[in-house]
Design a protein around this motif. Structure first.
Motif, PDB file in Angstrom:
ATOM      1  N   GLU A  18       8.063  -7.398 -12.746  1.00 30.28           N
ATOM      2  CA  GLU A  18       7.898  -5.972 -12.437  1.00 30.28           C
ATOM      3  C   GLU A  18       7.024  -5.777 -11.192  1.00 30.28           C
ATOM      4  N   THR A  19       6.019  -6.622 -11.049  1.00 33.90           N
ATOM      5  CA  THR A  19       5.152  -6.537  -9.858  1.00 33.90           C
ATOM      6  C   THR A  19       5.982  -6.793  -8.599  1.00 33.90           C
ATOM      7  N   ALA A  20       6.823  -7.824  -8.657  1.00 31.89           N
ATOM      8  CA  ALA A  20       7.675  -8.140  -7.501  1.00 31.89           C
ATOM      9  C   ALA A  20       8.590  -6.953  -7.189  1.00 31.89           C
ATOM     10  N   GLY A  21       9.175  -6.348  -8.223  1.00 25.77           N
ATOM     11  CA  GLY A  21      10.068  -5.204  -8.020  1.00 25.77           C
ATOM     12  C   GLY A  21       9.343  -4.023  -7.386  1.00 25.77           C
ATOM     13  N   GLN A  22       8.111  -3.774  -7.845  1.00 24.73           N
ATOM     14  CA  GLN A  22       7.366  -2.625  -7.298  1.00 24.73           C
ATOM     15  C   GLN A  22       6.889  -2.885  -5.867  1.00 24.73           C
ATOM     16  N   LEU A  23       6.518  -4.136  -5.574  1.00 19.37           N
ATOM     17  CA  LEU A  23       6.113  -4.449  -4.192  1.00 19.37           C
ATOM     18  C   LEU A  23       7.320  -4.350  -3.254  1.00 19.37           C
ATOM     19  N   ALA A  24       8.492  -4.776  -3.759  1.00 21.65           N
ATOM     20  CA  ALA A  24       9.712  -4.657  -2.948  1.00 21.65           C
ATOM     21  C   ALA A  24      10.042  -3.183  -2.712  1.00 21.65           C
ATOM     22  N   ALA A  25       9.862  -2.360  -3.748  1.00 29.79           N
ATOM     23  CA  ALA A  25      10.132  -0.921  -3.598  1.00 29.79           C
ATOM     24  C   ALA A  25       9.184  -0.290  -2.585  1.00 29.79           C
ATOM     25  N   ALA A  26       8.002  -0.921  -2.407  1.00 33.38           N
ATOM     26  CA  ALA A  26       7.047  -0.430  -1.407  1.00 33.38           C
ATOM     27  C   ALA A  26       7.375  -0.965  -0.011  1.00 33.38           C
ATOM     28  N   GLY A  27       8.483  -1.705   0.118  1.00 32.39           N
ATOM     29  CA  GLY A  27       8.941  -2.155   1.431  1.00 32.39           C
ATOM     30  C   GLY A  27       8.628  -3.603   1.763  1.00 32.39           C
ATOM     31  N   MET A  28       8.092  -4.345   0.804  1.00 32.84           N
ATOM     32  CA  MET A  28       7.736  -5.738   1.095  1.00 32.84           C
ATOM     33  C   MET A  28       8.898  -6.692   0.830  1.00 32.84           C
ATOM     34  N   THR A  29       8.879  -7.814   1.525  1.00 30.71           N
ATOM     35  CA  THR A  29       9.735  -8.956   1.194  1.00 30.71           C
ATOM     36  C   THR A  29       9.017  -9.728   0.108  1.00 30.71           C
ATOM     37  N   ASP A  82       1.034 -11.904   3.446  1.00 27.17           N
ATOM     38  CA  ASP A  82       0.229 -10.670   3.397  1.00 27.17           C
ATOM     39  C   ASP A  82      -0.361 -10.416   2.013  1.00 27.17           C
ATOM     40  N   VAL A  83       0.377 -10.827   0.987  1.00 22.26           N
ATOM     41  CA  VAL A  83      -0.061 -10.550  -0.390  1.00 22.26           C
ATOM     42  C   VAL A  83       0.186 -11.779  -1.251  1.00 22.26           C
ATOM     43  N   LEU A  84      -0.848 -12.197  -1.976  1.00 27.66           N
ATOM     44  CA  LEU A  84      -0.700 -13.271  -2.976  1.00 27.66           C
ATOM     45  C   LEU A  84      -1.110 -12.698  -4.325  1.00 27.66           C
ATOM     46  N   GLU A 218       1.292  -2.149 -12.626  1.00 28.82           N
ATOM     47  CA  GLU A 218       0.683  -1.148 -11.731  1.00 28.82           C
ATOM     48  C   GLU A 218      -0.690  -1.562 -11.175  1.00 28.82           C
ATOM     49  N   PRO A 219      -1.593  -2.139 -11.994  1.00 28.67           N
ATOM     50  CA  PRO A 219      -2.877  -2.550 -11.409  1.00 28.67           C
ATOM     51  C   PRO A 219      -2.727  -3.615 -10.312  1.00 28.67           C
ATOM     52  N   SER A 220      -1.802  -4.567 -10.514  1.00 31.18           N
ATOM     53  CA  SER A 220      -1.593  -5.599  -9.480  1.00 31.18           C
ATOM     54  C   SER A 220      -1.085  -4.966  -8.193  1.00 31.18           C
ATOM     55  N   VAL A 221      -0.163  -4.026  -8.330  1.00 32.16           N
ATOM     56  CA  VAL A 221       0.414  -3.385  -7.140  1.00 32.16           C
ATOM     57  C   VAL A 221      -0.644  -2.538  -6.429  1.00 32.16           C
ATOM     58  N   TYR A 222      -1.458  -1.841  -7.211  1.00 35.12           N
ATOM     59  CA  TYR A 222      -2.535  -1.024  -6.629  1.00 35.12           C
ATOM     60  C   TYR A 222      -3.461  -1.912  -5.783  1.00 35.12           C
ATOM     61  N   LEU A 223      -3.865  -3.045  -6.350  1.00 34.70           N
ATOM     62  CA  LEU A 223      -4.808  -3.929  -5.655  1.00 34.70           C
ATOM     63  C   LEU A 223      -4.148  -4.657  -4.483  1.00 34.70           C
ATOM     64  N   ALA A 224      -2.831  -4.891  -4.596  1.00 35.26           N
ATOM     65  CA  ALA A 224      -2.098  -5.583  -3.518  1.00 35.26           C
ATOM     66  C   ALA A 224      -1.869  -4.678  -2.313  1.00 35.26           C
ATOM     67  N   THR A 225      -2.033  -3.385  -2.515  1.00 32.06           N
ATOM     68  CA  THR A 225      -1.751  -2.421  -1.435  1.00 32.06           C
ATOM     69  C   THR A 225      -2.988  -1.605  -1.063  1.00 32.06           C
ATOM     70  N   LEU A 226      -4.173  -2.151  -1.360  1.00 30.93           N
ATOM     71  CA  LEU A 226      -5.421  -1.441  -1.042  1.00 30.93           C
ATOM     72  C   LEU A 226      -5.543  -1.200   0.465  1.00 30.93           C
ATOM     73  N   PRO A 227      -6.040  -0.031   0.854  1.00 31.24           N
ATOM     74  CA  PRO A 227      -6.273   0.214   2.282  1.00 31.24           C
ATOM     75  C   PRO A 227      -7.519  -0.525   2.775  1.00 31.24           C
ATOM     76  N   ALA A 228      -7.744  -0.488   4.077  1.00 28.13           N
ATOM     77  CA  ALA A 228      -8.862  -1.236   4.683  1.00 28.13           C
ATOM     78  C   ALA A 228     -10.205  -0.900   4.039  1.00 28.13           C
ATOM     79  N   GLY A 229     -10.400   0.342   3.659  1.00 29.81           N
ATOM     80  CA  GLY A 229     -11.703   0.736   3.098  1.00 29.81           C
ATOM     81  C   GLY A 229     -11.848   0.434   1.618  1.00 29.81           C
TER      82      GLY A 229
END
Ligand SMILES: NC(=O)c1ccc[n+]([C@@H]2O[C@H](COP(=O)([O-])OP(=O)(O)OC[C@H]3O[C@@H](n4cnc5c(N)ncnc54)[C@H](OP(=O)(O)O)[C@@H]3O)[C@@H](O)[C@H]2O)c1
Length: 253
Positions: A18-29, A82-84, A218-229
């Motif tokens: 599910e994490t892979a699917g959500q990261l892909a939906a956010a535009g990632m390979t 970019d994301v592990l 969802e928590p993994s995706v949130y942390l994988a897409t954190l902004p710079a701050g």
């Protein structure tokens, strides 16, 4: 803009899928790390059928050679990461209810091989790739079960659960590894955080969890897409309260 490259270990099913699917939906390979080729290819196909740019990568977190091969392939094909998401894990469910005083060292070592040493093996194979990304994110999938704060808080539902040694202590080790990698990388753009999926309906617990796998991701995706701050070196995710008023947020270690 070129797509971000994300590797998720243990991505052939459950929260990792599910994490892979959500990261892909956010535009990632998304690179589908799986130890078994058949299961990995099936997950790759299912994600592609849903429109994802998904690629199977053979990766057994307990096998340093397979991890090295995966890193070399990512280097050759993408040149960066970019994301592990260190998601692969085991509870050794059949033995989970063993009290600490009855825990065998063989069982304990088996759990640590995957949950703890696996994270170190994978993370330590990736630094050149992560440093080449603009601002890499490392997410270690942990658990509130590994939070000493929650386990010893009489108000937490976790304090009512039976004592066990292997899995909770392995996730406590994941929490400390997260804090230490974050400390090492604090002067870089790389952020390292631990995710708490919450009690999630997967094979892991024979589907007893009360959260869906999509919610668990969802928590993994949130942390994988954190902004710079955003933060680095925290445990973040589902907060379990006896009265059901939980939500998301930072948890105590
Ligand atoms: N479910 C929950 O309630 C819950 C709560 C908190 C934290 N977590 C954590 O969430 C993560 C995912 O769990 P899940 O619930 O999604 O469990 P799951 O459905 O059982 O998935 C576990 C994944 O890890 C993979 N894996 C196991 N050993 C591996 C190895 N040596 N190398 C590579 N991959 C390996 C499995 O691959 P195979 O299919 O080949 O076995 C599978 O893809 C784990 O770290 C777990 O501790 C789960």
């Amino acid at each position: 803009m070129t797509a971000k490259i994300a590797l998720v270990t243990g991505a052939n099913k459950g929260i990792g899928f599910e994490t892979a699917g959500q990261l892909a939906a956010a535009g990632m390979t998304v690179l589908i790390g799986a130890r078994d080729e058949g299961r990995g290819r099936a997950a790759e196909q299912a994600l592609r059928d849903g429109g994802a740019d998904a690629h199977f990568v053979q990766l057994d977190v307990t096998d340093a050679k397979s991890v090295q091969r995966a890193a070399e392939r990512i280097e050759a094909e993408y040149g960066r990461l970019d994301v592990l998401v260190n998601n692969a894990g085991t509870a050794s469910v059949a033995r989970l209810r063993g009290l600490p005083s009855q825990t065998s060292l063989a069982d304990m070592r088996a759990v640590y091989e995957i949950n703890v040493f696996g994270i170190v093996t994978v993370t330590n194979a990736m630094p050149p790739l992560l440093r080449r990304a603009e601002a890499a994110r490392i997410v270690n999938v942990s658990s509130e079960v590994g939070s000493i704060t929650s386990q010893t808080d009489p108000a937490s539902p976790l304090s009512q659960m039976p004592a066990s040694a292997q899995y909770p202590s392995s996730k406590a080790a994941v929490n400390m590894l997260t804090a230490m990698y974050a400390k090492e990388l604090k002067d870089t753009p790389i952020k390292v955080n631990a995710a708490n999926p919450g009690y999630t309906d997967t094979d892991f617990n024979d589907h007893r969890g009360f959260r869906s796998a999509a919610e668990g991701a969802e928590p993994s995706v949130y942390l994988a897409t954190l902004p710079a701050g955003g933060p680095s070196g925290i445990l973040w995710g589902h907060i379990w309260k006896a009265d059901g008023s939980g939500g998301y947020g930072q948890l105590g270690w």
